[in-house]
Write an enzyme that holds these catalytic residues in place. Structure first.
Site, mmCIF file in Angstrom:
data_model
loop_
_atom_site.group_PDB
_atom_site.id
_atom_site.type_symbol
_atom_site.label_atom_id
_atom_site.label_comp_id
_atom_site.label_asym_id
_atom_site.label_seq_id
_atom_site.Cartn_x
_atom_site.Cartn_y
_atom_site.Cartn_z
ATOM 1 N N THR A 69 0.847 -1.176 0.000
ATOM 2 C CA THR A 69 0.000 0.000 0.000
ATOM 3 C C THR A 69 0.888 1.232 0.000
ATOM 4 O OG1 THR A 69 -1.876 1.036 1.123
ATOM 5 C CG2 THR A 69 -0.334 -0.146 2.541
ATOM 6 N N LYS A 73 3.232 1.263 -4.012
ATOM 7 C CA LYS A 73 2.532 0.600 -5.127
ATOM 8 C C LYS A 73 3.281 0.690 -6.465
ATOM 9 C CE LYS A 73 -2.142 0.724 -3.270
ATOM 10 N NZ LYS A 73 -3.570 1.015 -3.489
ATOM 11 N N GLY A 132 -12.713 11.548 -9.518
ATOM 12 C CA GLY A 132 -11.381 11.223 -9.015
ATOM 13 C C GLY A 132 -10.470 10.749 -10.131
ATOM 14 N N ALA A 133 -9.151 10.931 -9.921
ATOM 15 C CA ALA A 133 -8.184 10.500 -10.932
ATOM 16 C C ALA A 133 -6.917 9.967 -10.267
ATOM 17 C CB ALA A 133 -7.851 11.667 -11.856
ATOM 18 N N ALA A 136 -7.096 4.846 -7.010
ATOM 19 C CA ALA A 136 -8.326 4.048 -7.033
ATOM 20 C C ALA A 136 -9.058 4.238 -8.361
ATOM 21 C CB ALA A 136 -9.226 4.435 -5.861
ATOM 22 N N ASN A 156 -12.505 15.458 -12.262
ATOM 23 C CA ASN A 156 -11.502 15.602 -11.197
ATOM 24 C C ASN A 156 -11.234 17.070 -10.916
ATOM 25 O OD1 ASN A 156 -9.819 14.093 -9.354
ATOM 26 N ND2 ASN A 156 -8.069 15.036 -10.377
ATOM 27 N N ARG A 157 -10.896 17.338 -9.649
ATOM 28 C CA ARG A 157 -10.592 18.709 -9.216
ATOM 29 C C ARG A 157 -9.305 19.187 -9.885
ATOM 30 N NH1 ARG A 157 -9.238 18.998 -2.964
ATOM 31 N NH2 ARG A 157 -7.627 17.620 -3.751
HETATM 32 P P1 NDP Z 1 -5.170 9.350 -4.279
HETATM 33 O O1 NDP Z 1 -4.542 10.258 -3.291
HETATM 34 O O2 NDP Z 1 -4.346 8.701 -5.327
HETATM 35 O O3 NDP Z 1 -6.349 10.191 -5.058
HETATM 36 C C1 NDP Z 1 -7.297 10.931 -4.348
HETATM 37 C C2 NDP Z 1 -8.364 11.474 -5.318
HETATM 38 O O4 NDP Z 1 -9.382 12.129 -4.540
HETATM 39 C C3 NDP Z 1 -7.828 12.499 -6.292
HETATM 40 O O5 NDP Z 1 -8.526 12.404 -7.511
HETATM 41 C C4 NDP Z 1 -8.158 13.825 -5.580
HETATM 42 O O6 NDP Z 1 -8.304 14.905 -6.465
HETATM 43 C C5 NDP Z 1 -9.510 13.483 -4.998
HETATM 44 N N1 NDP Z 1 -9.867 14.327 -3.863
HETATM 45 C C6 NDP Z 1 -9.410 14.203 -2.575
HETATM 46 N N2 NDP Z 1 -9.982 15.146 -1.806
HETATM 47 C C7 NDP Z 1 -10.814 15.868 -2.602
HETATM 48 C C8 NDP Z 1 -11.687 16.991 -2.392
HETATM 49 N N3 NDP Z 1 -11.828 17.528 -1.185
HETATM 50 N N4 NDP Z 1 -12.400 17.461 -3.432
HETATM 51 C C9 NDP Z 1 -12.279 16.900 -4.662
HETATM 52 N N5 NDP Z 1 -11.459 15.852 -4.936
HETATM 53 C C10 NDP Z 1 -10.737 15.343 -3.919
HETATM 54 O O7 NDP Z 1 -5.952 8.275 -3.429
HETATM 55 P P2 NDP Z 1 -6.475 6.837 -3.925
HETATM 56 O O8 NDP Z 1 -7.051 6.975 -5.284
HETATM 57 O O9 NDP Z 1 -5.427 5.814 -3.681
HETATM 58 O O10 NDP Z 1 -7.630 6.564 -2.859
HETATM 59 C C11 NDP Z 1 -8.865 7.279 -2.932
HETATM 60 C C12 NDP Z 1 -9.825 6.649 -1.949
HETATM 61 O O11 NDP Z 1 -10.094 5.322 -2.354
HETATM 62 C C13 NDP Z 1 -9.272 6.562 -0.510
HETATM 63 O O12 NDP Z 1 -10.257 7.089 0.350
HETATM 64 C C14 NDP Z 1 -9.115 5.085 -0.258
HETATM 65 O O13 NDP Z 1 -9.504 4.751 1.066
HETATM 66 C C15 NDP Z 1 -10.115 4.496 -1.237
HETATM 67 N N6 NDP Z 1 -9.713 3.145 -1.657
HETATM 68 C C16 NDP Z 1 -10.573 2.141 -1.350
HETATM 69 C C17 NDP Z 1 -10.263 0.863 -1.706
HETATM 70 C C18 NDP Z 1 -11.209 -0.211 -1.331
HETATM 71 O O14 NDP Z 1 -10.830 -1.384 -1.451
HETATM 72 N N7 NDP Z 1 -12.441 0.104 -0.922
HETATM 73 C C19 NDP Z 1 -9.018 0.505 -2.441
HETATM 74 C C20 NDP Z 1 -8.204 1.653 -2.764
HETATM 75 C C21 NDP Z 1 -8.555 2.922 -2.352
HETATM 76 P P3 NDP Z 1 -7.031 15.823 -6.894
HETATM 77 O O15 NDP Z 1 -6.340 15.076 -8.005
HETATM 78 O O16 NDP Z 1 -7.681 17.074 -7.335
HETATM 79 O O17 NDP Z 1 -6.192 15.982 -5.655
#
Ligand code: NDP
Length: 285
Positions: A69, A73, A132-133, A136, A156-157
């Protein structure tokens, strides 16, 4: 006749930093116990500087595999002997599997999501909106595209990250993607079959955080999925249910990626119900 004794357990685990709040051990060891496997799943803090030695340790101690994790990764790939198809497209590994004397990197995040998704809808030919981008979103969209989804609207933001994933999906899986920079409440376009929150919005402790979405554009019968495992009943999950959508919560994805990991490591098909109950217990305590 004397019984043959065996005190040696098979080893699997999870490497990350920070890792102490990762709940995977609870569900994986519940499955091992349920299926009478004398296996362990160890939650191990590994720093970026220690990753190479940790993988050498895996080889030396004969681990059957491990999850990795944040922040490993991508970095783990250089220490492995090969990659599965989706891990190779995504450029990210969350599950390493010993095959003979080789360590092969797989990505089970998107596959876990896909197993949950398929219980409600066949992705083939479907149009999907993804918020999101990050990692996940990448895992989910690559897996849905490989399963034949017709196209994505990616919201995505941050524009740079959004465009990067759009380009990856265009170039590596030849799928249709429209990127939309997320400003104000997003309205789901007509003709959308599924909506997925792949951001971290709603994750504990910010449980009341609101996804900027015009919920009146969620239609009855749409599949709405949230990746947030804690708490599983996010605001989006509740609102989508109220509007008659078919809902997948983040526990489904987490349990199913664990199911696929156990299948890879042990060859058995574990009971997802046992694993989900173990996680529900952890999150409710
Ligand atoms: P990353 O940090 O790689 O990406 C986070 C994403 O969330 C980005 O697109 C980011 O946008 C967006 N984001 C975060 N905060 C905000 C906000 N306040 N407003 C708008 N966009 C926001 O994280 P991951 O993709 O690895 O993980 C994302 C979620 O997925 C986590 O909560 C994790 O727990 C969950 N997850 C769940 C799994 C499961 O098995 N259920 C497996 C893997 C992950 P920006 O690019 O603009 O920052």
């Amino acid at each position: 006749m004397a019984k043959v004794l065996n005190f040696k357990q098979e080893l699997t685990g999870c490497f990350g930093q920070p890792v102490s709040e990762n709940p995977t051990q609870a569900m994986i060891e519940a499955a091992y116990k349920h299926h009478r496997l004398d296996w362990r799943y160890l939650t191990i803090e590994v720093s970026p500087a220690g990753l190479a030695d940790a993988v050498k340790g895996v080889r030396a101690m004969g681990f059957k595999g491990f999850n990795c994790t944040i922040p490993h990764k991508v970095a783990v790939i250089q220490h492995l002997d090969g990659l599965g198809e989706s891990a190779s497209v995504m450029g990210a590994v969350n599950c390493v599997v010993r095959r003979g004397d080789k360590l092969i990197g797989e990505n089970t995040d998107g596959k876990g999501f896909l197993e949950s998704f398929r219980t409600l809808m066949d992705p083939k030919g479907k149009r999907v909106v993804v918020f999101g981008a990050g990692g996940a979103a990448r895992a989910i969209t690559v897996e849905l595209a490989l399963a034949g989804a017709a196209g994505f609207t990616l919201v995505n933001r941050g524009a740079a990250r959004g465009r990067e994933l759009t380009a990856l999906l265009h170039d590596k899986v030849k799928t249709q993607v429209q990127f939309v920079e997320w400003i104000g409440d997003f309205k789901i376009p007509d003709g959308t079959d599924a909506v997925i929150n792949a951001t971290s919005i709603g994750l504990f402790p910010d449980v009341d955080a609101r996804l900027a979405l015009d919920v009146s554009t969620l239609k009855q019968g749409m599949v709405v999925a949230d990746v947030i495992p804690n708490p599983p009943q996010t605001r989006l999950v509740r609102e989508a249910r109220e509007r008659g959508c078919k809902v997948i919560d983040g526990l489904g994805m987490l349990v199913n990626q664990g199911v696929i990991g156990i299948r890879h490591w042990t060859g058995i098909d574990p009971d997802p119900g046992v694993m989900r109950r173990a996680l529900e217990e952890v999150f409710s305590s």
